[in-house]
Scaffold this motif. Structure first.
Motif, PDB file in Angstrom:
ATOM      1  N   ARG A 108       1.096  -1.656   0.071  1.00 11.20           N
ATOM      2  CA  ARG A 108       0.119  -0.124  -0.066  1.00 11.20           C
ATOM      3  C   ARG A 108       0.868   1.025   0.026  1.00 11.20           C
ATOM      4  O   ARG A 108       0.818   2.260  -1.017  1.00 11.20           O
ATOM      5  CB  ARG A 108      -0.856   0.130   1.072  1.00 11.20           C
ATOM      6  N   GLN A 109       1.902   0.720   0.859  1.00  6.69           N
ATOM      7  CA  GLN A 109       2.535   2.132   0.859  1.00  6.69           C
ATOM      8  C   GLN A 109       3.535   2.526  -0.884  1.00  6.69           C
ATOM      9  O   GLN A 109       3.636   3.766  -0.589  1.00  6.69           O
ATOM     10  CB  GLN A 109       4.155   2.302   2.195  1.00  6.69           C
ATOM     11  N   ALA A 110       3.709   1.530  -0.892  1.00 10.62           N
ATOM     12  CA  ALA A 110       4.343   1.793  -2.421  1.00 10.62           C
ATOM     13  C   ALA A 110       3.297   2.375  -3.134  1.00 10.62           C
ATOM     14  O   ALA A 110       3.689   2.726  -4.571  1.00 10.62           O
ATOM     15  CB  ALA A 110       4.295   0.126  -3.464  1.00 10.62           C
ATOM     16  N   GLN A 111       2.242   2.037  -3.507  1.00 11.39           N
ATOM     17  CA  GLN A 111       1.357   2.681  -4.456  1.00 11.39           C
ATOM     18  C   GLN A 111       0.638   3.458  -4.445  1.00 11.39           C
ATOM     19  O   GLN A 111       1.322   4.465  -5.078  1.00 11.39           O
ATOM     20  CB  GLN A 111       0.059   1.467  -3.799  1.00 11.39           C
ATOM     21  N   GLY A 168       8.573   1.670  -3.948  1.00 12.61           N
ATOM     22  CA  GLY A 168       8.659   0.767  -3.574  1.00 12.61           C
ATOM     23  C   GLY A 168      10.018   0.743  -2.866  1.00 12.61           C
ATOM     24  O   GLY A 168      10.569   0.184  -2.634  1.00 12.61           O
ATOM     25  N   ARG A 169      11.007   1.400  -3.249  1.00 13.23           N
ATOM     26  CA  ARG A 169      12.100   2.190  -2.346  1.00 13.23           C
ATOM     27  C   ARG A 169      12.456   1.454  -0.660  1.00 13.23           C
ATOM     28  O   ARG A 169      13.555   1.482  -0.599  1.00 13.23           O
ATOM     29  CB  ARG A 169      13.317   3.116  -2.449  1.00 13.23           C
ATOM     30  N   HIS A 170      11.249   1.167   0.175  1.00 10.35           N
ATOM     31  CA  HIS A 170      11.477   0.929   0.525  1.00 10.35           C
ATOM     32  C   HIS A 170      10.863  -0.336   0.706  1.00 10.35           C
ATOM     33  O   HIS A 170      11.302  -0.810   2.057  1.00 10.35           O
ATOM     34  CB  HIS A 170      10.245   1.542   1.820  1.00 10.35           C
ATOM     35  N   LEU A 171      11.472  -0.928   0.055  1.00 12.06           N
ATOM     36  CA  LEU A 171      10.895  -2.957   0.110  1.00 12.06           C
ATOM     37  C   LEU A 171      12.059  -2.789   0.343  1.00 12.06           C
ATOM     38  O   LEU A 171      13.189  -2.887   0.314  1.00 12.06           O
ATOM     39  CB  LEU A 171      10.224  -2.983  -0.781  1.00 12.06           C
TER      40      LEU A 171
END
Length: 427
Positions: free
Chosen positions: A268-271, A406-409
């Protein structure tokens, strides 16, 4: 003014946690009572009780403290949810969608909403209303609410992934721009949705934007592999049907819910990051209208087990909703248009082009070349919505801006590769 919702975690003691889950279970009991009431009415061939006002009268007739610690405001929010779901299904069936179903399934836990004036928000402290003769219920939030207290209109208690959350809904004003910098409605851009490139945007003056979603796809691939591994590991210890699970099995199920919830939050955060990149780029280019190609017509097509899984993980409806939500806050209009044939049409000469094997499409008639998703977005920009609207000539992209979502993934960085093996790169 628009409404925005932020999800905030809770810091709870064991007693507060049990009380919160008690409220959610009581909300599930309200839902079950409405289902049971309508089941009795169907047996007597009576009209179902679905109007919100009629349901509230039934709730008032039941008396106080019928649903444990749940107050009347929280119970009425469940009745509102049921009424909205019933009329939404009726509207879809009237339009010809026979797959729409009325709410007839019980739920153990149901979100509870309280509206402005029934709760108290003081910094990180939140007081929820309680039933008659109930003790005051104060909760502590794990972070500050991102909206001023006077703009908050409702709070919702819910459980997701084995954790308790508070969703805070506030009324926020649309962004105002200095003179000469606001988005212009006449400047229009086309948006093509995809799995690898979540948003491909073709704007005026040859400007274009590509938002890569390879990190999101890799996260879904790795999460699926981890899920299969966990299931194989506990297959022998799984209880038989009809038997209660052991302590080890309950711990596994609890851990699974936590992992699934964390995975959904990451996606959801990446979206949201991807949609934020599109809106920020549109504001920079002073684009006032986004024409989004609606690909939901292909979701029901059967294309094999693996591709059907990719399409299911695509979550195209959520991508459109998130983009529309952020665009409205920035003062940008979003229109859905038919995207049929845009990926196989040259935007320059309007001739049909066969699907290329790679990401570059070349027209055999006018020798125009470019990224196939961006050329499709350029075609989408020329189409008007169903009700009519602005139509402009197609402009092939010349300057392309790349962004990644999605750099936080976990592991997402410069060295991350797509999990699919590449023929031109050693594994």
């Amino acid at each position: 003014m628009v409404y925005r919702t932020a999800r905030v975690g809770l810091r709870l003691t064991n007693a507060q946690r049990n009380r919160c889950f008690g409220l959610l279970r009581s909300a599930g009991d309200v839902w079950a009572c409405v289902l049971e009431l309508n089941a009795w009415r169907r047996q007597r061939h009576d009209t179902p009780l679905v109007a919100y006002q009629a349901l509230c009268r039934e709730l008032a007739a039941s008396g106080p403290e019928t649903f444990a610690g749940l107050d009347s405001v929280g119970a009425r929010s469940v009745l509102r949810r049921f009424s909205d779901a019933w009329f939404a299904a009726a509207k879809r069936r009237k339009a010809g969608d026979l797959a729409a179903r009325f709410p007839r399934r019980r739920r153990a836990l149901l979100p509870v909403r309280w509206y402005h004036g029934t709760f108290v928000l003081n910094g990180r402290r939140l007081r929820l209303p309680s039933a008659a003769r109930g003790a005051p219920f104060w909760l502590r939030l794990d972070r500050e609410v991102p909206y001023p207290a006077e703009q908050v209109r409702s709070v919702t208690l819910l459980a997701d992934g084995g954790r308790l959350w508070i969703e805070v809904t506030a009324e926020v004003a649309i962004v105002s721009y200095p003179a000469g910098t606001a988005p212009e409605p006449d400047r229009k851009a086309g948006v093509d949705l995809g799995i690898i490139h979540r948003y491909a945007v073709a704007g005026p003056d040859g400007q274009a934007l590509l938002v890569s979603a390879r990190a999101i796809r890799a996260e879904q691939h790795l999460h699926l592999a981890d899920t299969k591994g966990r299931r194989r590991a506990v297959a022998r210890r799984a209880p038989k049907p009809g038997r209660r699970g052991s302590r080890r099995w309950r711990k596994y199920r609890r851990r699974t819910r936590l992992v699934e919830g964390r995975h959904r939050r990451r996606i959801r955060q990446a979206q949201h990051e991807a949609a934020r990149s599109v809106v920020a780029w549109a504001v920079e280019q002073r684009i006032g209208t986004l024409a989004v190609g609606d690909p939901r017509g292909v979701l029901a097509l059967k294309s094999g087990r693996r591709h059907n899984l990719r399409v299911r993980n695509w979550q195209v409806g959520r991508s459109i909703a998130i983009l529309r939500d952020k665009a409205e806050l920035a003062g940008i209009a979003v229109h859905l248009v038919d995207e049929r044939g845009t990926s196989s049409t040259c935007p320059v000469c309007r001739n049909r082009v066969p699907k290329p094997p790679g990401r570059t499409m070349a027209c055999t008639s006018c020798n125009a070349t470019g990224h196939r998703d961006l050329l499709a977005a350029a075609n989408i920009a020329t189409r008007a919505p169903a009700g009519g609207g602005l139509v402009q000539p197609a402009v092939p992209p010349a300057v392309i801006t790349h962004r990644r979502a999605g750099r936080h993934l976990p592991g997402a960085g410069r060295s991350r590769r797509d999990p699919v093996a590449r023929t031109d790169h050693p594994v």
